[in-house]
Design a protein around this motif. Structure first.
Motif, mmCIF file in Angstrom:
data_model
loop_
_atom_site.group_PDB
_atom_site.id
_atom_site.type_symbol
_atom_site.label_atom_id
_atom_site.label_comp_id
_atom_site.label_asym_id
_atom_site.label_seq_id
_atom_site.Cartn_x
_atom_site.Cartn_y
_atom_site.Cartn_z
ATOM 1 N N ALA A 37 96.476 7.306 -22.720
ATOM 2 C CA ALA A 37 95.242 6.569 -23.021
ATOM 3 C C ALA A 37 94.019 7.352 -22.535
ATOM 4 C CB ALA A 37 95.276 5.184 -22.385
ATOM 5 N N PHE A 38 94.107 7.934 -21.339
ATOM 6 C CA PHE A 38 92.975 8.706 -20.822
ATOM 7 C C PHE A 38 92.790 10.002 -21.607
ATOM 8 C CE2 PHE A 38 90.768 11.337 -17.561
ATOM 9 C CZ PHE A 38 89.599 10.607 -17.554
ATOM 10 N N GLU A 39 93.890 10.634 -21.992
ATOM 11 C CA GLU A 39 93.803 11.842 -22.822
ATOM 12 C C GLU A 39 93.057 11.529 -24.119
ATOM 13 O OE1 GLU A 39 96.671 15.116 -25.039
ATOM 14 O OE2 GLU A 39 97.363 13.067 -24.767
ATOM 15 N N LYS A 40 93.383 10.422 -24.753
ATOM 16 C CA LYS A 40 92.702 10.041 -25.996
ATOM 17 C C LYS A 40 91.214 9.791 -25.755
ATOM 18 C CE LYS A 40 96.729 8.208 -28.380
ATOM 19 N NZ LYS A 40 97.407 7.045 -28.931
ATOM 20 N N ALA A 41 90.893 9.171 -24.616
ATOM 21 C CA ALA A 41 89.483 8.922 -24.294
ATOM 22 C C ALA A 41 88.747 10.243 -24.095
ATOM 23 C CB ALA A 41 89.375 8.061 -23.034
ATOM 24 N N ILE A 42 89.377 11.189 -23.420
ATOM 25 C CA ILE A 42 88.750 12.503 -23.211
ATOM 26 C C ILE A 42 88.563 13.209 -24.548
ATOM 27 C CG2 ILE A 42 89.115 14.822 -22.283
ATOM 28 C CD1 ILE A 42 90.488 13.497 -19.887
ATOM 29 N N LYS A 43 89.598 13.227 -25.360
ATOM 30 C CA LYS A 43 89.513 13.918 -26.652
ATOM 31 C C LYS A 43 88.466 13.287 -27.556
ATOM 32 C CE LYS A 43 93.994 16.127 -26.843
ATOM 33 N NZ LYS A 43 95.282 16.271 -27.521
ATOM 34 N N GLY A 44 88.258 11.993 -27.413
ATOM 35 C CA GLY A 44 87.270 11.301 -28.228
ATOM 36 C C GLY A 44 85.865 11.398 -27.683
ATOM 37 N N GLY A 45 85.734 11.889 -26.460
ATOM 38 C CA GLY A 45 84.424 11.983 -25.830
ATOM 39 C C GLY A 45 83.679 13.243 -26.237
ATOM 40 N N SER A 46 82.429 13.257 -25.898
ATOM 41 C CA SER A 46 81.577 14.408 -26.205
ATOM 42 C C SER A 46 81.865 15.564 -25.245
ATOM 43 C CB SER A 46 80.105 14.016 -26.081
ATOM 44 O OG SER A 46 79.800 13.735 -24.715
ATOM 45 N N ARG A 47 81.407 16.749 -25.609
ATOM 46 C CA ARG A 47 81.540 17.908 -24.718
ATOM 47 C C ARG A 47 80.766 17.644 -23.417
ATOM 48 N NH1 ARG A 47 83.407 23.001 -24.686
ATOM 49 N NH2 ARG A 47 82.331 24.504 -23.373
ATOM 50 N N LYS A 48 79.625 16.961 -23.521
ATOM 51 C CA LYS A 48 78.838 16.624 -22.333
ATOM 52 C C LYS A 48 79.663 15.756 -21.384
ATOM 53 C CE LYS A 48 74.571 14.393 -20.874
ATOM 54 N NZ LYS A 48 73.370 13.675 -21.287
ATOM 55 N N TYR A 49 80.363 14.766 -21.917
ATOM 56 C CA TYR A 49 81.213 13.895 -21.098
ATOM 57 C C TYR A 49 82.300 14.720 -20.414
ATOM 58 C CZ TYR A 49 84.978 10.642 -20.009
ATOM 59 O OH TYR A 49 85.989 9.960 -19.369
ATOM 60 N N LYS A 50 82.923 15.637 -21.154
ATOM 61 C CA LYS A 50 83.989 16.469 -20.593
ATOM 62 C C LYS A 50 83.452 17.358 -19.476
ATOM 63 C CE LYS A 50 86.262 16.349 -25.011
ATOM 64 N NZ LYS A 50 86.351 16.965 -26.302
ATOM 65 N N LYS A 51 82.274 17.932 -19.682
ATOM 66 C CA LYS A 51 81.669 18.771 -18.645
ATOM 67 C C LYS A 51 81.357 17.949 -17.400
ATOM 68 C CE LYS A 51 78.591 21.827 -19.657
ATOM 69 N NZ LYS A 51 77.400 22.501 -20.187
ATOM 70 N N GLN A 52 80.851 16.744 -17.572
ATOM 71 C CA GLN A 52 80.542 15.879 -16.431
ATOM 72 C C GLN A 52 81.817 15.514 -15.672
ATOM 73 O OE1 GLN A 52 78.434 12.718 -18.448
ATOM 74 N NE2 GLN A 52 76.437 13.593 -17.931
ATOM 75 N N LEU A 53 82.866 15.249 -16.399
ATOM 76 C CA LEU A 53 84.140 14.911 -15.777
ATOM 77 C C LEU A 53 84.643 16.083 -14.934
ATOM 78 C CD1 LEU A 53 86.274 12.642 -15.709
ATOM 79 C CD2 LEU A 53 87.348 13.735 -17.668
ATOM 80 N N ILE A 54 84.634 17.269 -15.505
ATOM 81 C CA ILE A 54 85.080 18.470 -14.791
ATOM 82 C C ILE A 54 84.209 18.703 -13.557
ATOM 83 C CG2 ILE A 54 85.257 20.995 -14.918
ATOM 84 C CD1 ILE A 54 85.936 20.500 -17.991
ATOM 85 N N GLU A 55 82.903 18.669 -13.742
ATOM 86 C CA GLU A 55 81.986 18.978 -12.650
ATOM 87 C C GLU A 55 81.988 17.925 -11.552
ATOM 88 O OE1 GLU A 55 78.400 19.926 -14.792
ATOM 89 O OE2 GLU A 55 79.233 21.866 -15.418
ATOM 90 N N SER A 56 82.513 16.734 -11.839
ATOM 91 C CA SER A 56 82.609 15.703 -10.805
ATOM 92 C C SER A 56 83.611 16.086 -9.722
ATOM 93 C CB SER A 56 82.980 14.350 -11.422
ATOM 94 O OG SER A 56 84.351 14.335 -11.831
ATOM 95 N N ILE A 57 84.598 16.915 -10.063
ATOM 96 C CA ILE A 57 85.571 17.352 -9.055
ATOM 97 C C ILE A 57 85.584 18.864 -8.860
ATOM 98 C CG2 ILE A 57 87.096 15.370 -9.477
ATOM 99 C CD1 ILE A 57 89.037 17.590 -10.716
ATOM 100 N N ASN A 58 84.984 19.597 -9.793
ATOM 101 C CA ASN A 58 85.055 21.057 -9.767
ATOM 102 C C ASN A 58 83.742 21.646 -10.289
ATOM 103 O OD1 ASN A 58 85.906 23.721 -9.818
ATOM 104 N ND2 ASN A 58 87.523 23.414 -11.320
#
Length: 83
Positions: free
Chosen positions: A49-70
């Motif tokens: 379910a989370f994988e689908k949410a990530i894949k459906g999200g924008s590149r900006k969302y993915k970058k924010q997710l990554i940068e929140s921990i790394n």
């Protein structure tokens, strides 16, 4: 290029990506061999379910997710195998 996936063997999967075990795969074609984000789930259903949410999200969302921990986008593989 960002690659998103689900696995029950994260260290094995990243090793496969780094060693291009499947040379015709998306990860091999686009040199996706750096682990910049991961999260463990207690069930495969939650992970998918989370994988689908990530894949459906924008590149900006993915970058924010990554940068929140790394924030430096460092390769987390060595840290992961040391745990």
């Amino acid at each position: 290029m960002l690659y998103t996936g689900v696995t029950s063997d994260i260290t094995g999967r990243i090793w496969e990506h780094k060693n291009k075990v499947y040379p015709n795969s998306f990860a091999a074609k686009y040199n996706c061999d750096k682990l910049v984000y991961y999260f463990f789930y207690s069930s495969i259903e939650e992970a998918i379910a989370f994988e689908k949410a990530i894949k459906g999200g924008s590149r900006k969302y993915k970058k924010q997710l990554i940068e929140s921990i790394n924030p430096e986008w460092g390769d987390l593989y060595d840290k992961l195998i040391a745990e």
